[in-house]
Design an enzyme around this catalytic site. Sequence first.
Site, mmCIF file in Angstrom:
data_model
loop_
_atom_site.group_PDB
_atom_site.id
_atom_site.type_symbol
_atom_site.label_atom_id
_atom_site.label_comp_id
_atom_site.label_asym_id
_atom_site.label_seq_id
_atom_site.Cartn_x
_atom_site.Cartn_y
_atom_site.Cartn_z
ATOM 1 N N ASN A 7 1.233 -1.244 -0.007
ATOM 2 C CA ASN A 7 -0.211 0.087 0.385
ATOM 3 C C ASN A 7 0.612 1.121 0.269
ATOM 4 O OD1 ASN A 7 -1.847 1.602 0.828
ATOM 5 N ND2 ASN A 7 -2.321 1.097 2.819
ATOM 6 N N LYS A 9 -0.130 4.517 -0.202
ATOM 7 C CA LYS A 9 -0.413 5.172 0.375
ATOM 8 C C LYS A 9 -0.182 6.671 -0.252
ATOM 9 C CE LYS A 9 -0.222 2.931 4.743
ATOM 10 N NZ LYS A 9 -0.111 3.714 6.424
ATOM 11 N N HIS A 93 -9.562 0.873 4.836
ATOM 12 C CA HIS A 93 -8.294 1.151 5.115
ATOM 13 C C HIS A 93 -8.105 1.878 6.884
ATOM 14 C CE1 HIS A 93 -3.945 2.352 6.498
ATOM 15 N NE2 HIS A 93 -3.536 1.220 5.796
ATOM 16 N N GLU A 95 -6.620 4.423 8.162
ATOM 17 C CA GLU A 95 -6.486 5.672 7.434
ATOM 18 C C GLU A 95 -7.699 6.412 7.112
ATOM 19 O OE1 GLU A 95 -2.531 5.612 5.745
ATOM 20 O OE2 GLU A 95 -2.196 4.499 7.960
ATOM 21 N N GLU A 164 -5.094 -5.756 10.962
ATOM 22 C CA GLU A 164 -4.663 -4.571 10.710
ATOM 23 C C GLU A 164 -4.631 -3.611 12.240
ATOM 24 O OE1 GLU A 164 -2.214 -2.492 6.737
ATOM 25 O OE2 GLU A 164 -4.408 -2.024 6.908
ATOM 26 N N GLY A 170 2.583 2.038 11.266
ATOM 27 C CA GLY A 170 3.235 2.875 10.971
ATOM 28 C C GLY A 170 3.585 3.420 12.320
ATOM 29 N N SER A 206 3.724 -1.716 10.466
ATOM 30 C CA SER A 206 4.318 -2.206 10.630
ATOM 31 C C SER A 206 5.384 -3.593 10.266
ATOM 32 C CB SER A 206 5.304 -1.968 12.340
ATOM 33 O OG SER A 206 4.473 -0.698 12.793
#
Length: 246
Positions: A7, A9, A93, A95, A164, A170, A206
């Site tokens: 991904n 992003k 996702h 985010e 996730e 991250g 991560s």
Amino acid sequence: MKYVFGNWKMYLDFDESNILINGLLQEKFDSEKVGLAVFPSTLALREVTMSAKDTEFAVGAQNVAWVPKGAYTGAVSAQMFSDVGCHYALVGHSERRHVFGETNDDVRKKIEACLETNLIPVVCIGETEDDLEAGKREYRLKKQLMKAFENLELNGGKVVVAYEPVWAIGTGKACDPATAQEVHAFLKTELKQYFDADITVLYGGSVKAENVVSYVALGAIDGVLVGGASARLDSFTELIRAVEGV
Ligand code: PGA
């Protein structure tokens, strides 16, 4: 076979995305050992799908709108992504949920839109740090699965799930592999309520070259969804090579 999905992003612009896919294609990964997909920015997506056509890399969108066409400023539909050669779309996702306020209902509509257009939705779920501290991991995951999949007709299509944990994305604080394996086993049992077929479940949060094998070596973990480490040629190549070697 294990899956490695990258991904990108909003890390890479048009030129950087093209340079990265072309660099990856030079590496010639073994598609019998690893199932590969990348998720570039919408702007770079058409160029990347053209470069990756008939190669070991599938391409996906990072987000989709749930209506096919119309007065939806700034949106791009599942149909439009499918038309330019995408195979997958990330849906829900973390985010999108936490920065852009996407709800479980939005996620459901996007899953349906993907299935109508032959895109495979990669449905991202995960508990927050607050959920975890309150002992609500299973509650959160069950609810996200139910809202996404209850009474969903696959109609010959496919879905992929990505576990996730929000606190692991991250942050460099990856979920420890034994716990991830337990959560995946739990998710696979839950998924049996909704689907006859086995559903692919990826771990994300991560993941990097140094820890990827500790996840993909485990039976319930079908692969990984990688953010930061997928956005550079050296780290992504090293990570994929590690999975090929499993
Ligand atoms: P990360 O992101 O690998 O940078 O933690 C994972 C993801 O957001 O899919």
